[in-house]
Design an enzyme around this catalytic site. Structure first.
Site, PDB file in Angstrom:
ATOM      1  N   HIS A 218      -0.682  -4.638   6.201  1.00  0.00           N
ATOM      2  CA  HIS A 218       0.021  -5.421   7.234  1.00  0.00           C
ATOM      3  C   HIS A 218      -0.775  -5.511   8.536  1.00  0.00           C
ATOM      4  O   HIS A 218      -0.522  -6.379   9.356  1.00  0.00           O
ATOM      5  CB  HIS A 218       1.443  -4.889   7.475  1.00  0.00           C
ATOM      6  CG  HIS A 218       1.534  -3.660   8.321  1.00  0.00           C
ATOM      7  ND1 HIS A 218       1.339  -2.395   7.816  1.00  0.00           N
ATOM      8  CD2 HIS A 218       1.793  -3.490   9.635  1.00  0.00           C
ATOM      9  CE1 HIS A 218       1.487  -1.511   8.797  1.00  0.00           C
ATOM     10  NE2 HIS A 218       1.759  -2.144   9.915  1.00  0.00           N
TER      11      HIS A 218
ATOM     12  N   LYS B 193      -0.673  10.961  13.985  1.00  0.00           N
ATOM     13  CA  LYS B 193       0.743  10.878  14.341  1.00  0.00           C
ATOM     14  C   LYS B 193       1.017  11.884  15.456  1.00  0.00           C
ATOM     15  O   LYS B 193       0.279  12.840  15.627  1.00  0.00           O
ATOM     16  CB  LYS B 193       1.600  11.202  13.116  1.00  0.00           C
ATOM     17  CG  LYS B 193       1.442  10.166  12.010  1.00  0.00           C
ATOM     18  CD  LYS B 193       2.718   9.949  11.265  1.00  0.00           C
ATOM     19  CE  LYS B 193       2.578   8.900  10.189  1.00  0.00           C
ATOM     20  NZ  LYS B 193       2.854   7.533  10.642  1.00  0.00           N
TER      21      LYS B 193
ATOM     22  N   HIS C 107      -5.860   0.510   6.748  1.00  0.00           N
ATOM     23  CA  HIS C 107      -5.816  -0.167   8.048  1.00  0.00           C
ATOM     24  C   HIS C 107      -7.111   0.030   8.848  1.00  0.00           C
ATOM     25  O   HIS C 107      -7.692  -0.925   9.358  1.00  0.00           O
ATOM     26  CB  HIS C 107      -4.645   0.339   8.894  1.00  0.00           C
ATOM     27  CG  HIS C 107      -3.302   0.240   8.220  1.00  0.00           C
ATOM     28  ND1 HIS C 107      -2.970  -0.795   7.384  1.00  0.00           N
ATOM     29  CD2 HIS C 107      -2.205   1.048   8.257  1.00  0.00           C
ATOM     30  CE1 HIS C 107      -1.724  -0.630   6.949  1.00  0.00           C
ATOM     31  NE2 HIS C 107      -1.251   0.485   7.457  1.00  0.00           N
TER      32      HIS C 107
ATOM     33  N   LYS D 183       0.831  -1.175   0.000  1.00  0.00           N
ATOM     34  CA  LYS D 183       0.000   0.000   0.000  1.00  0.00           C
ATOM     35  C   LYS D 183       0.884   1.250   0.000  1.00  0.00           C
ATOM     36  O   LYS D 183       2.041   1.132   0.441  1.00  0.00           O
ATOM     37  CB  LYS D 183      -0.937   0.008   1.216  1.00  0.00           C
ATOM     38  CG  LYS D 183      -0.195   0.096   2.556  1.00  0.00           C
ATOM     39  CD  LYS D 183      -1.071   0.517   3.667  1.00  0.00           C
ATOM     40  CE  LYS D 183      -1.097   1.995   3.853  1.00  0.00           C
ATOM     41  NZ  LYS D 183       0.101   2.580   4.473  1.00  0.00           N
TER      42      LYS D 183
ATOM     43  N   GLU E 172      -0.427   7.006  17.013  1.00  0.00           N
ATOM     44  CA  GLU E 172       1.023   6.784  16.952  1.00  0.00           C
ATOM     45  C   GLU E 172       1.746   7.911  17.671  1.00  0.00           C
ATOM     46  O   GLU E 172       1.311   9.060  17.603  1.00  0.00           O
ATOM     47  CB  GLU E 172       1.496   6.777  15.500  1.00  0.00           C
ATOM     48  CG  GLU E 172       0.953   5.655  14.673  1.00  0.00           C
ATOM     49  CD  GLU E 172       1.566   5.665  13.280  1.00  0.00           C
ATOM     50  OE1 GLU E 172       2.641   5.089  13.108  1.00  0.00           O
ATOM     51  OE2 GLU E 172       0.975   6.273  12.376  1.00  0.00           O
TER      52      GLU E 172
HETATM   53  C1  BG6 Z   1       1.943   2.195   7.646  1.00  0.00           C
HETATM   54  C2  BG6 Z   1       1.887   3.687   7.479  1.00  0.00           C
HETATM   55  O1  BG6 Z   1       1.106   1.551   6.743  1.00  0.00           O
HETATM   56  O2  BG6 Z   1       1.526   1.874   8.971  1.00  0.00           O
HETATM   57  C3  BG6 Z   1       2.754   4.392   8.501  1.00  0.00           C
HETATM   58  O3  BG6 Z   1       2.323   4.020   6.171  1.00  0.00           O
HETATM   59  C4  BG6 Z   1       2.380   3.948   9.882  1.00  0.00           C
HETATM   60  O4  BG6 Z   1       2.617   5.811   8.393  1.00  0.00           O
HETATM   61  C5  BG6 Z   1       2.357   2.433   9.967  1.00  0.00           C
HETATM   62  O5  BG6 Z   1       3.334   4.474  10.784  1.00  0.00           O
HETATM   63  C6  BG6 Z   1       1.800   1.984  11.310  1.00  0.00           C
HETATM   64  O6  BG6 Z   1       2.011   0.605  11.422  1.00  0.00           O
HETATM   65  P1  BG6 Z   1       2.214  -0.075  12.856  1.00  0.00           P
HETATM   66  O7  BG6 Z   1       2.316  -1.522  12.547  1.00  0.00           O
HETATM   67  O8  BG6 Z   1       3.474   0.524  13.399  1.00  0.00           O
HETATM   68  O9  BG6 Z   1       1.004   0.314  13.631  1.00  0.00           O
END
Ligand code: BG6
Length: 493
Positions: A172, A334, A234, A142, A210
């Protein structure tokens, strides 16, 4: 079984941060088929040895428990080689073909971990070089496109040279153990299903917060923003996992059919809901863990006058019989106050009160919290009669006040923290040909269709995202939005 894994973008950020460490973990766990080759592809001029050394230097930065010993790395490194290619140059695909023809692997995985602008070129060129046979599986990262039209264009090209069974679109989040546990909780237990509907659930809140800022990805992020980066994929996948009907079996298409229905049922936006039910924010300078951090606009690679959102909160509904009228709130950002991803299912209050509830926190009971990260587990919040909760004597004192308690399940403790990580799991699924945790093109298009009116409304508005100080829970408008429904975000209740 033998496999060749061709990693386009072999020296890029994703290969570096996620893919190589995940491949090593799979190797260490003995789950990577032993007859494998991993070929990093990039424009750099590297020998195999130099590539191995580069990847080795990566492992110096991973946490100790995930770091290979010299001996382990040299065994893993034996799988690695490097191929210099300019992906836009058709002639370079001949060297890839020659490399693959050195042997006939059972499975050839082409992992396109490059800028999305190269997705169609790579797919067209591997087909032109005759490398799209049935043993080939293509993994696409993505974001797949920038909007509905570009997503469709990519899907159209990719599908003209590969079958849907050969295309693995990664989100993911679907590979995270916590998200798989969400499916297990809903569809492996009958307990919650009768309650999982509008009659019993007042609202559902999905939070992916985050602490990180945009790190080294300022330029990419500035042309992307939180809606495209986190919500379109997500957050909507989480919403599907929470809201979908039980699939008829655990096959990929049975699951994907049900997720698609949820996406199709999301309430269409109107000018009114776009203005009332969507809040975008952008972080200003602030403090994280006692350290001053810069504003988003002062990050490297970001336009100093940027209008890109780093925070989104929104309210939607799934317009079907199960969920009609139940608000679903999504919030992601973020530089927030904590790194915390969870889903909160707020059940309706008892219909007739014979107890008092704590006045300070009336919403504490009747709540299921699905913790995704950093904790992975379930919390069931209930009201109970505590030891010191005896009713007093006299008028008005005979009704006991209940106290909040919680059942707390910690899956890391229960199953050990050495569980298979998201990328490791997904890479093994690609090699084994399991599509359950990958996104089908129609799901992805439907998600783009739904977010596009939000993007359009922002593009046509002169207003900017609302500023919020780094290290906070986002702009106050996000709290005002949920408060209009008489609810509150978990940290505010
Ligand atoms: C990614 C985003 O798909 O997911 C990032 O592009 C983000 O910006 C990340 O930080 C968050 O993934 P996780 O697994 O750290 O929650």
């Amino acid at each position: 079984m033998s496999f060749d894994l061709i990693l386009f973008g072999g020296t890029g950020d994703l290969a570096w941060r996620k893919i190589m460490p995940a491949l090593f973990q799979a190797f260490r766990h003995g789950s990577l088929p032993s007859d494998g080759r991993i070929v990093g592809v990039a424009r750099d001029d590297l020998t195999d040895e130099q590539y191995r050394a580069l990847i080795k230097s990566r492992f110096d930065q991973v946490e100790l428990a995930k770091r290979p010993s010299e001996e382990e790395f040299s065994r893993f490194a034996a799988l690695l080689s490097f191929l210099r290619m300019d992906l836009a140059n058709p002639a370079d695909y001949a060297s890839l073909a020659a490399k693959l023809q050195q042997r006939s692997a059972d499975v050839v995985v082409m992992y396109v971990a490059t800028a999305p602008t190269l997705f169609t070129t790579v797919c067209e060129q591997i087909a032109a070089a005759g490398l799209n046979g049935p043993q080939t599986r293509v993994v696409l990262e993505k974001p797949l496109g920038h909007d509905l039209a570009s997503n469709r264009a990519i899907n159209k090209t990719v599908r003209s040279v590969l079958t849907e069974q050969q295309i693995f679109r990664i989100d993911h989040y679907l590979g995270k153990p916590s998200v798989q546990n969400l499916f297990a909780m809903r569809f492996g237990n009958a307990l919650f299903e009768p309650l999982w509907r509008r009659e019993h659930i007042a609202n559902i809140q999905i939070t992916i917060a985050e602490e990180l800022g945009v790190e080294k990805r300022g330029a990419f992020y500035d042309s992307t923003g939180a809606l495209r980066d986190m919500v379109q994929n997500h957050a909507l996948q989480l919403l599907c996992a929470i809201g979908m009907e039980p699939p008829i079996n655990s096959h990929a298409d049975a699951i994907r059919d049900e997720k698609l229905k949820v996406l199709r049922s999301l309430k269409a936006w109107t000018p009114e809901t776009l203005s009332q039910h969507v809040v975008r924010g952008q972080y200003a300078a602030g403090t994280m863990a006692g350290e001053a951090v810069p504003a988003y606009r002062d990050e490297k690679g970001v336009n100093p006058d940027s209008r890109t959102e780093t925070f989104v909160a929104l309210r939607t509904e799934i317009a079907n019989w199960r969920w009609a009228g139940v608000p679903f709130y999504i919030r992601t950002g973020k530089r927030m106050a904590a790194a915390d991803a969870h889903i909160e299912v707020n059940f309706r209050p008892a219909p007739h009160a014979i107890f008092k509830v704590p006045l300070s926190s009336p919403n504490v009971g009747n709540r299921l919290v699905i913790n995704l990260q950093p904790k992975d587990g379930l919390e069931l919040h209930l009201l109970a009669q505590g030891a010191d909760q005896r009713p007093g004597n006299g008028p008005g004192k005979s009704i006991p006040t209940l106290a909040p308690v919680q059942l707390d399940l910690d899956f890391d403790k229960r199953f050990g923290s050495g569980r298979v990580g998201a990328y490791e799991r997904l890479l093994l699924d690609v090699i084994d040909g399991r599509l359950n945790l990958f996104v089908r093109s129609d799901e992805q298009e439907e998600a783009w269709r739904w977010v596009e009116p939000i993007l359009d409304s922002w593009n046509s508005e002169p207003t900017r995202p609302r500023p919020y100080a780094a290290g906070t829970w986002g702009p106050s408008a996000a709290s005002a939005m949920i408060a209009r429904d008489n609810y509150c975000w978990s940290e505010e209740c």
